[in-house]
Design an enzyme around this catalytic site. Structure first.
Site, short mmCIF file in Angstrom:
data_model
loop_
_atom_site.label_atom_id
_atom_site.label_comp_id
_atom_site.label_asym_id
_atom_site.label_seq_id
_atom_site.Cartn_x
_atom_site.Cartn_y
_atom_site.Cartn_z
N SER A 198 0.83 -1.20 0.00
CA SER A 198 0.00 0.00 0.00
C SER A 198 0.87 1.25 0.00
O SER A 198 0.36 2.35 -0.10
CB SER A 198 -0.95 0.00 1.20
N SER A 236 22.60 -11.01 0.53
CA SER A 236 23.23 -10.90 1.85
C SER A 236 22.23 -10.80 3.00
O SER A 236 22.43 -11.44 4.04
CB SER A 236 24.20 -9.72 1.87
N LYS A 283 33.14 -0.40 -3.06
CA LYS A 283 34.27 -1.08 -2.41
C LYS A 283 35.56 -0.24 -2.43
O LYS A 283 36.31 -0.24 -1.47
CB LYS A 283 34.54 -2.43 -3.09
N ASP A 319 36.69 -10.89 0.11
CA ASP A 319 36.47 -11.46 -1.23
C ASP A 319 37.67 -12.29 -1.68
O ASP A 319 37.52 -13.34 -2.29
CB ASP A 319 36.29 -10.33 -2.28
N GLY A 351 35.99 -5.56 -10.58
CA GLY A 351 36.31 -5.69 -9.15
C GLY A 351 36.52 -7.14 -8.74
O GLY A 351 37.45 -7.44 -7.97
N THR A 373 37.29 -5.26 -22.77
CA THR A 373 38.04 -4.01 -22.93
C THR A 373 39.50 -4.32 -22.58
O THR A 373 39.86 -4.47 -21.41
CB THR A 373 37.47 -2.93 -21.97
N GLY A 456 30.19 -19.85 -8.07
CA GLY A 456 30.29 -18.61 -7.29
C GLY A 456 29.56 -18.71 -5.96
O GLY A 456 29.79 -17.88 -5.08
P1 NAP Z 1 32.41 -5.40 -12.73
O1 NAP Z 1 33.48 -4.75 -11.92
O2 NAP Z 1 31.30 -4.58 -13.24
O3 NAP Z 1 33.13 -6.11 -14.01
C1 NAP Z 1 32.37 -6.72 -14.99
C2 NAP Z 1 33.28 -7.52 -15.92
O4 NAP Z 1 32.44 -8.25 -16.83
C3 NAP Z 1 34.20 -6.66 -16.75
O5 NAP Z 1 35.39 -7.35 -16.97
C4 NAP Z 1 33.39 -6.52 -18.05
O6 NAP Z 1 34.18 -6.25 -19.18
C5 NAP Z 1 32.82 -7.90 -18.17
N1 NAP Z 1 31.64 -7.95 -19.02
C6 NAP Z 1 30.42 -7.44 -18.75
N2 NAP Z 1 29.57 -7.70 -19.77
C7 NAP Z 1 30.29 -8.38 -20.71
C8 NAP Z 1 29.97 -8.91 -21.98
N3 NAP Z 1 28.74 -8.80 -22.50
N4 NAP Z 1 30.94 -9.56 -22.66
C9 NAP Z 1 32.18 -9.68 -22.14
N5 NAP Z 1 32.55 -9.19 -20.93
C10 NAP Z 1 31.61 -8.54 -20.22
O7 NAP Z 1 31.77 -6.61 -11.95
P2 NAP Z 1 32.44 -7.59 -10.87
O8 NAP Z 1 32.13 -7.12 -9.51
O9 NAP Z 1 33.86 -7.82 -11.22
O10 NAP Z 1 31.55 -8.90 -11.10
C11 NAP Z 1 31.80 -9.77 -12.19
C12 NAP Z 1 31.03 -11.07 -11.98
O11 NAP Z 1 31.50 -11.68 -10.78
C13 NAP Z 1 29.53 -10.86 -11.79
O12 NAP Z 1 28.86 -11.91 -12.40
C14 NAP Z 1 29.35 -10.96 -10.29
O13 NAP Z 1 28.07 -11.43 -9.91
C15 NAP Z 1 30.41 -11.97 -9.93
N6 NAP Z 1 30.86 -11.84 -8.53
C16 NAP Z 1 30.56 -12.87 -7.71
C17 NAP Z 1 30.94 -12.80 -6.39
C18 NAP Z 1 30.62 -13.95 -5.50
O14 NAP Z 1 30.69 -13.80 -4.28
N7 NAP Z 1 30.31 -15.10 -6.05
C19 NAP Z 1 31.64 -11.69 -5.91
C20 NAP Z 1 31.95 -10.64 -6.80
C21 NAP Z 1 31.54 -10.73 -8.11
P3 NAP Z 1 34.53 -4.72 -19.59
O15 NAP Z 1 35.66 -4.32 -18.72
O16 NAP Z 1 34.89 -4.81 -21.02
O17 NAP Z 1 33.28 -3.92 -19.34
#
Ligand code: NAP
Length: 505
Positions: A198, A236, A283, A319, A351, A373, A456
């Protein structure tokens, strides 16, 4: 004690009564929103009620659904009072026109602001009390999470003077709805379910009771949360709240949609904040806001865990160790040799990739960073002493460990995969940072090729376990946390699939 009140937006008397009867006794009150109903029989509602009720008929000028005549609207409230409603809610600007109510019926005088949290909440409260409120209600929109402490402060200063409901609406305001119980709010509202809110930001009653353990919250409850933006789908809160409950700790963990970390810390710290998980995009910025940081966080340049230790802010990065442990466990299962003899291909340079790269570098692995990239891959490779390449330069590589640290393959685009199939071989380890879905296409294909797959989920649980132990000094209930994550992920997937059945393809 703060009552839990479910706000009913059913269409008919029958549906409203059925909804009321479906609620457990821990929901001590219901609000019947006449303005959401197509028809209502007040005598029936009031005689068949099974717990105290608030009758509200909110006009559109205060965000409600009543567009009709004002005199008729006020007459429905008088009628509700005569029929036996326990509380009648009237807006501040209509309180005088409502007139006297029968003895025993309590008047909630309410103020709503769907745009913002106005500057002078004290003035609004004085006006409400002056209008003859038995219960004062102030519901304001939090446009920034820093608005929440302003409302908590109102409760802390005035809830002892007489019943006061003060809450923040919107996604930024969820914490305020829960923390009102710590600062003496008369009640907090919850919705019947996800689709029957609501007001914006209302939380379903099951979450209020089971996840946030509202009846347990009191003045001494310690406050934790995940600061992120966006924060809506974070896993979380269910995991950490389940862990607090399992260890019977007087603590609550909240989603905190934060846009400016410095301002958030300054405004929220005095309100019982004890610890934080830090997620995207904060972060890196958190590093500079800490009084003390562990070596790993400093090396990586990112803090994902904060403990508020008296007047000191202490930061960690859980992490790194969490990802390395997940990979090492899979490496042992695969019978890989020492880390120093391994070549690891990390796909991604964000990250997550950075945390993994730093962790594996410390173990002595040889690193290849590949990214869409290429300049980002080069920058990360330079920081960790590895080599860099583009995603079209992977053919022919034979890494011992492959890590996907991109979002490629994540829900809803579950048919995508970040690397060519030819890279997958028997005996190698494939680690996917993605945890939604738990088994990505990459992991399925890796297993088919005879590789050892690690999801993951393990990373996520490992880092949450370490956070819990930093905050509480108590051993974390790991299995329960993992089970909770798996349950919530499958619930989230079914609910997202039901809403957007074609989105996965
Ligand atoms: P981030 O900093 O936003 O980095 C994203 C990465 O994915 C970059 O390298 C980006 O490339 C690449 N990317 C995105 N879209 C793409 C596409 N269509 N084709 C090719 N590359 C692509 O994110 P992050 O925090 O590192 O997270 C990355 C992954 O890790 C996510 O799936 C997240 O859920 C997972 N993660 C999991 C945990 C866990 O606890 N399991 C913890 C942290 C992260 P560009 O640099 O070219 O944009």
């Amino acid at each position: 004690m703060t009552y839990l009140c479910v706000s009913l937006t059913e269409k008919t008397t029958e549906q409203a009564l059925a909804a009321m009867r479906s609620l457990p006794s821990e929901v001590q009150m219901v609000e019947v929103r006449l303005d959401a109903m197509e028809s209502f029989e007040l005598n029936r509602i009031c005689s068949a009620k099974d717990r105290p009720i608030i009758v509200t008929n909110r006009p559109s000028r205060e965000g409600g659904g009543w567009n009709g005549d004002e005199q008729k609207r006020l007459e429905t409230l008088r009628e509700a009072a005569r029929a036996g409603a326990d509380y009648v809610d009237v807006e501040l600007d209509a309180a005088a026109a409502l007139g006297e109510l029968p003895p025993g019926v309590r008047r909630i005088v309410s103020y709503h602001n769907f745009e913002r949290t106005p500057a002078d909440l004290e003035k609004v409260l004085r006006a409400i009390r002056a209008a003859g409120a038995d219960v004062a209600k102030i519901a304001v929109r939090a446009t920034d999470i820093c608005d929440v402490p302003r409302v908590l402060s109102l409760l802390a200063r005035h809830a002892h003077e007489g019943p006061l409901i003060a809450l923040t609406m919107g996604e930024e305001g969820v914490a305020g709805r829960v923390l009102g119980a710590k600062f003496g709010a008369f009640l907090t509202f919850a919705s019947l379910d996800e689709d029957a809110r609501s007001a914006p930001g209302q939380v379903p009653w099951q979450q209020m009771l089971q996840m946030y353990r509202l009846p347990r919250i009191g003045p001494r409850t310690q406050v934790f949360g995940v600061m992120a933006n966006p924060v809506g789908h974070s896993m979380s809160p269910p995991i950490h709240n389940a862990a607090f409950a399992a260890r019977d700790l007087d603590a609550v963990y909240l989603p905190l949609k934060v846009s400016e970390p410095g301002a958030f810390l300054e405004s929220f710290r005095p309100w019982g904040l004890r610890g934080l998980s830090v997620a995207i995009p904060h972060k890196e910025a958190m590093l500079g806001l800490m009084d003390e940081v562990d070596e790993l966080a400093r090396d990586v340049g990112a803090v994902n865990t904060v403990l508020i230790d008296g007047c000191r802010l202490r930061g960690w990065n859980t992490d790194v160790g969490a990802a390395v442990n997940a990979i090492e466990r899979a490496a042992r299962r695969a019978g890989l040799g020492p880390a120093s003899a391994r070549t690891v291909l990390i796909v991604g340079a964000g990250g997550g990739a950075r945390a993994i790269a730093f962790g594996l570098k410390r173990l002595g692995c040889r690193l290849i960073i590949a990214n869409r990239t290429v300049s980002r891959a080069q920058a990360l490779a330079a920081d960790v002493g590895g080599s860099a390449r583009g995603l079209d330069e992977l053919e022919g590589l034979e890494p011992n460990v492959l890590v996907n640290a991109t979002s490629v393959g994540m829900w809803p685009k579950v048919d995508a995969t970040p690397v060519p199939h030819s890279l997958l071989r028997a005996g190698m380890v494939v680690f996917d940072a993605i945890y939604n879905p738990i088994r990505t296409r990459l992991l399925r294909e890796a297993e088919q090729a005879g590789a050892k797959a690690a999801s993951g989920v393990e990373w996520f649980v490992n880092q949450a376990v370490e956070q819990f132990e930093i905050w509480t000094g108590t051993r974390a209930p790991r299995e329960l946390m993992e089970q909770e994550l798996r349950t919530r992920l499958s619930e989230q997937q079914s609910s997202l699939s039901a809403r957007a059945p074609d989105a996965a393809h």
